[in-house]
Motif scaffolding. Structure first.
Motif, mmCIF file in Angstrom:
data_model
loop_
_atom_site.group_PDB
_atom_site.id
_atom_site.type_symbol
_atom_site.label_atom_id
_atom_site.label_comp_id
_atom_site.label_asym_id
_atom_site.label_seq_id
_atom_site.Cartn_x
_atom_site.Cartn_y
_atom_site.Cartn_z
ATOM 1 N N GLU A 264 2.532 -3.599 -1.445
ATOM 2 C CA GLU A 264 3.964 -3.641 -1.724
ATOM 3 C C GLU A 264 4.596 -5.013 -1.526
ATOM 4 O OE1 GLU A 264 5.673 -1.923 2.467
ATOM 5 O OE2 GLU A 264 4.054 -0.907 1.434
ATOM 6 N N ARG A 265 3.934 -5.894 -0.810
ATOM 7 C CA ARG A 265 4.503 -7.225 -0.549
ATOM 8 C C ARG A 265 3.858 -8.284 -1.444
ATOM 9 N NH1 ARG A 265 3.952 -7.576 5.862
ATOM 10 N NH2 ARG A 265 1.881 -6.790 5.364
ATOM 11 N N THR A 266 3.454 -7.869 -2.641
ATOM 12 C CA THR A 266 2.643 -8.720 -3.501
ATOM 13 C C THR A 266 3.303 -10.052 -3.808
ATOM 14 O OG1 THR A 266 1.603 -6.801 -4.508
ATOM 15 C CG2 THR A 266 1.454 -8.862 -5.704
ATOM 16 N N PHE A 267 4.584 -10.062 -4.200
ATOM 17 C CA PHE A 267 5.232 -11.311 -4.596
ATOM 18 C C PHE A 267 5.127 -12.356 -3.483
ATOM 19 C CE2 PHE A 267 7.409 -8.660 -7.775
ATOM 20 C CZ PHE A 267 7.331 -9.484 -8.883
ATOM 21 N N GLY A 268 5.548 -11.986 -2.282
ATOM 22 C CA GLY A 268 5.524 -12.935 -1.177
ATOM 23 C C GLY A 268 4.125 -13.352 -0.793
ATOM 24 N N LEU A 269 3.201 -12.393 -0.729
ATOM 25 C CA LEU A 269 1.841 -12.701 -0.295
ATOM 26 C C LEU A 269 1.100 -13.550 -1.318
ATOM 27 C CD1 LEU A 269 0.926 -9.273 1.325
ATOM 28 C CD2 LEU A 269 0.879 -11.479 2.487
ATOM 29 N N MET B 3 0.830 -1.192 0.000
ATOM 30 C CA MET B 3 0.000 0.000 0.000
ATOM 31 C C MET B 3 0.868 1.246 0.000
ATOM 32 S SD MET B 3 -2.911 -1.104 2.796
ATOM 33 C CE MET B 3 -3.735 0.483 2.625
ATOM 34 N N THR B 4 0.415 2.296 -0.665
ATOM 35 C CA THR B 4 1.189 3.524 -0.738
ATOM 36 C C THR B 4 0.312 4.693 -0.376
ATOM 37 O OG1 THR B 4 0.641 3.807 -3.073
ATOM 38 C CG2 THR B 4 2.653 2.601 -2.556
ATOM 39 N N ASP B 5 0.968 5.807 0.020
ATOM 40 C CA ASP B 5 0.222 7.031 0.254
ATOM 41 C C ASP B 5 0.148 7.817 -1.037
ATOM 42 O OD1 ASP B 5 2.675 8.221 -0.121
ATOM 43 O OD2 ASP B 5 3.075 8.475 2.020
ATOM 44 N N GLU B 6 -0.365 9.086 -0.976
ATOM 45 C CA GLU B 6 -0.538 9.836 -2.216
ATOM 46 C C GLU B 6 0.765 10.200 -2.909
ATOM 47 O OE1 GLU B 6 -2.950 11.678 0.412
ATOM 48 O OE2 GLU B 6 -1.117 11.657 1.488
ATOM 49 N N THR B 7 1.879 10.109 -2.178
ATOM 50 C CA THR B 7 3.178 10.405 -2.792
ATOM 51 C C THR B 7 3.773 9.185 -3.467
ATOM 52 O OG1 THR B 7 4.458 9.826 -0.838
ATOM 53 C CG2 THR B 7 3.611 12.087 -0.954
ATOM 54 N N GLY B 8 3.128 8.024 -3.266
ATOM 55 C CA GLY B 8 3.657 6.799 -3.850
ATOM 56 C C GLY B 8 4.601 6.070 -2.924
ATOM 57 N N ALA B 9 4.825 6.604 -1.712
ATOM 58 C CA ALA B 9 5.721 5.950 -0.766
ATOM 59 C C ALA B 9 4.961 4.879 0.001
ATOM 60 C CB ALA B 9 6.290 6.990 0.226
ATOM 61 N N GLN C 101 3.345 2.802 2.889
ATOM 62 C CA GLN C 101 2.888 3.149 4.225
ATOM 63 C C GLN C 101 3.513 2.181 5.216
ATOM 64 O OE1 GLN C 101 -1.351 3.195 4.403
ATOM 65 N NE2 GLN C 101 -1.561 4.692 2.771
ATOM 66 N N SER C 102 4.053 2.690 6.281
ATOM 67 C CA SER C 102 4.725 1.838 7.250
ATOM 68 C C SER C 102 3.759 0.897 7.933
ATOM 69 C CB SER C 102 5.440 2.705 8.299
ATOM 70 O OG SER C 102 4.520 3.554 8.945
ATOM 71 N N SER C 103 2.503 1.300 8.128
ATOM 72 C CA SER C 103 1.539 0.436 8.789
ATOM 73 C C SER C 103 1.309 -0.835 8.002
ATOM 74 C CB SER C 103 0.205 1.175 8.987
ATOM 75 O OG SER C 103 -0.316 1.577 7.741
ATOM 76 N N ALA C 104 1.311 -0.728 6.646
ATOM 77 C CA ALA C 104 1.132 -1.909 5.820
ATOM 78 C C ALA C 104 2.307 -2.858 5.992
ATOM 79 C CB ALA C 104 0.972 -1.512 4.356
ATOM 80 N N HIS C 105 3.487 -2.241 6.139
ATOM 81 C CA HIS C 105 4.676 -3.073 6.257
ATOM 82 C C HIS C 105 4.635 -3.898 7.524
ATOM 83 C CE1 HIS C 105 8.816 -4.337 5.781
ATOM 84 N NE2 HIS C 105 9.015 -4.001 7.024
ATOM 85 N N HIS C 106 4.073 -3.349 8.621
ATOM 86 C CA HIS C 106 4.096 -4.023 9.901
ATOM 87 C C HIS C 106 2.864 -4.886 10.126
ATOM 88 C CE1 HIS C 106 7.769 -2.088 11.208
ATOM 89 N NE2 HIS C 106 7.277 -0.923 10.859
ATOM 90 N N GLU C 107 1.872 -4.830 9.247
ATOM 91 C CA GLU C 107 0.708 -5.681 9.403
ATOM 92 C C GLU C 107 1.101 -7.106 9.051
ATOM 93 O OE1 GLU C 107 -3.997 -5.903 8.078
ATOM 94 O OE2 GLU C 107 -2.586 -4.684 6.912
ATOM 95 N N PRO C 108 0.889 -8.060 9.963
ATOM 96 C CA PRO C 108 1.296 -9.442 9.676
ATOM 97 C C PRO C 108 0.615 -9.980 8.429
ATOM 98 C CG PRO C 108 0.713 -9.164 11.994
ATOM 99 C CD PRO C 108 0.300 -7.903 11.299
ATOM 100 N N ALA C 109 1.321 -10.854 7.734
ATOM 101 C CA ALA C 109 0.764 -11.434 6.506
ATOM 102 C C ALA C 109 -0.543 -12.161 6.790
ATOM 103 C CB ALA C 109 1.783 -12.387 5.896
ATOM 104 N N SER C 110 -0.610 -12.881 7.915
ATOM 105 C CA SER C 110 -1.830 -13.617 8.242
ATOM 106 C C SER C 110 -3.017 -12.672 8.381
ATOM 107 C CB SER C 110 -1.637 -14.412 9.537
ATOM 108 O OG SER C 110 -1.259 -13.549 10.603
ATOM 109 N N ALA C 111 -2.787 -11.493 8.961
ATOM 110 C CA ALA C 111 -3.861 -10.512 9.124
ATOM 111 C C ALA C 111 -4.260 -9.914 7.779
ATOM 112 C CB ALA C 111 -3.423 -9.417 10.084
ATOM 113 N N VAL C 112 -3.276 -9.653 6.913
ATOM 114 C CA VAL C 112 -3.568 -9.106 5.586
ATOM 115 C C VAL C 112 -4.441 -10.071 4.795
ATOM 116 C CG1 VAL C 112 -2.584 -8.380 3.378
ATOM 117 C CG2 VAL C 112 -1.452 -7.736 5.509
ATOM 118 N N LEU C 113 -4.052 -11.344 4.789
ATOM 119 C CA LEU C 113 -4.790 -12.335 4.019
ATOM 120 C C LEU C 113 -6.206 -12.528 4.550
ATOM 121 C CD1 LEU C 113 -1.980 -15.006 3.491
ATOM 122 C CD2 LEU C 113 -2.727 -13.224 1.921
ATOM 123 N N ALA C 114 -6.355 -12.529 5.874
ATOM 124 C CA ALA C 114 -7.691 -12.648 6.454
ATOM 125 C C ALA C 114 -8.541 -11.429 6.109
ATOM 126 C CB ALA C 114 -7.587 -12.813 7.969
#
Length: 208
Positions: free
Chosen positions: A44-49, A1-7, A9-22
């Motif tokens: 942003e973690r598309t390949f792994g997820l 996930m990105t913000d409006e600048t395209g960077a 978001q740190s919250s997406a990075h720290h959300e566990p994969a199990s929580a994202v998938l659920a």
């Protein structure tokens, strides 16, 4: 996930994969979840997820048919890591492939306790294995495992599927140790199958 600048978001990075998938399963509209919708939702973690989602049914023992179906997009995703793509692209035909929402949610619910255990173990380490040229080697290990899963024979999908799932968690969490463990598990098993198959063929030829 990105913000409006395209960077990212740190919250997406720290959300566990199990929580994202659920969460993806809970928020998906309709009764089916197209692979394209899943890819778009993972950020942003598309390949792994994506590889994790596809590997989970392959890790179920004595399940045939489904692993061979999902192995096609697995090969496609792994090949893109091998050639060094930074963003995942899927042709429309693969994007249109869909999971039943009930099947997807059930699969994630069954897998989540194991995913959580791996997430508790995972942390950024040996990060040189999950960045730069090393990522291509990781993609190659996943590609070989995915090709093994595509073979409709006993013992060819479960252990490689588990290996790919472990590699995927390592990619998501930037844990090179998990990536290495998953790659060794999958490749050693495939090597054993090749050796055993060659031995059986030699014995049969000797009897003819």
């Amino acid at each position: 996930m990105t913000d409006e600048t395209g960077a990212p978001q740190s919250s997406a990075h720290h959300e566990p994969a199990s929580a994202v998938l659920a969460r993806v399963g809970e928020e998906a509209p309709g009764e089916r979840i197209p692979l394209g919708t899943l890819v778009d939702a993972l950020g942003e973690r598309t390949f792994g997820l994506v590889m994790l989602v596809l590997a989970l049914p392959c890790a179920i023992p004595f399940l045939y048919g489904v692993p061979q179906i999902v192995s096609v997009p697995m090969v496609f995703v792994a090949a893109q890591l091998v050639i060094g793509r930074r963003a995942l692209w899927l042709p429309q035909g693969l994007r249109a492939r869909a999971f039943s929402k009930a099947d997807y949610s059930g699969m994630i619910a069954r897998a989540r306790p194991w995913l959580v255990r791996f997430e508790h173990l995972a942390r950024p380490r040996l990060t040189f294995l999950v960045s730069g040229p090393s990522e291509r080697l990781v993609g190659l290990a996943m590609l070989v495992a995915s090709l093994s899963i595509a073979v409709p024979l006993p013992l060819t999908n479960t252990v490689p599927g588990i290996g790919v799932a472990i590699i995927a968690v390592g990619l998501i969490e930037r844990d090179g140790l998990l990536v290495l463990a998953g790659a060794l598990l999958a490749l050693i098993w495939i090597g054993f199958l090749v050796f055993a198959g060659a031995t059986v063929i030699d014995v049969l030829l000797g009897l003819i």
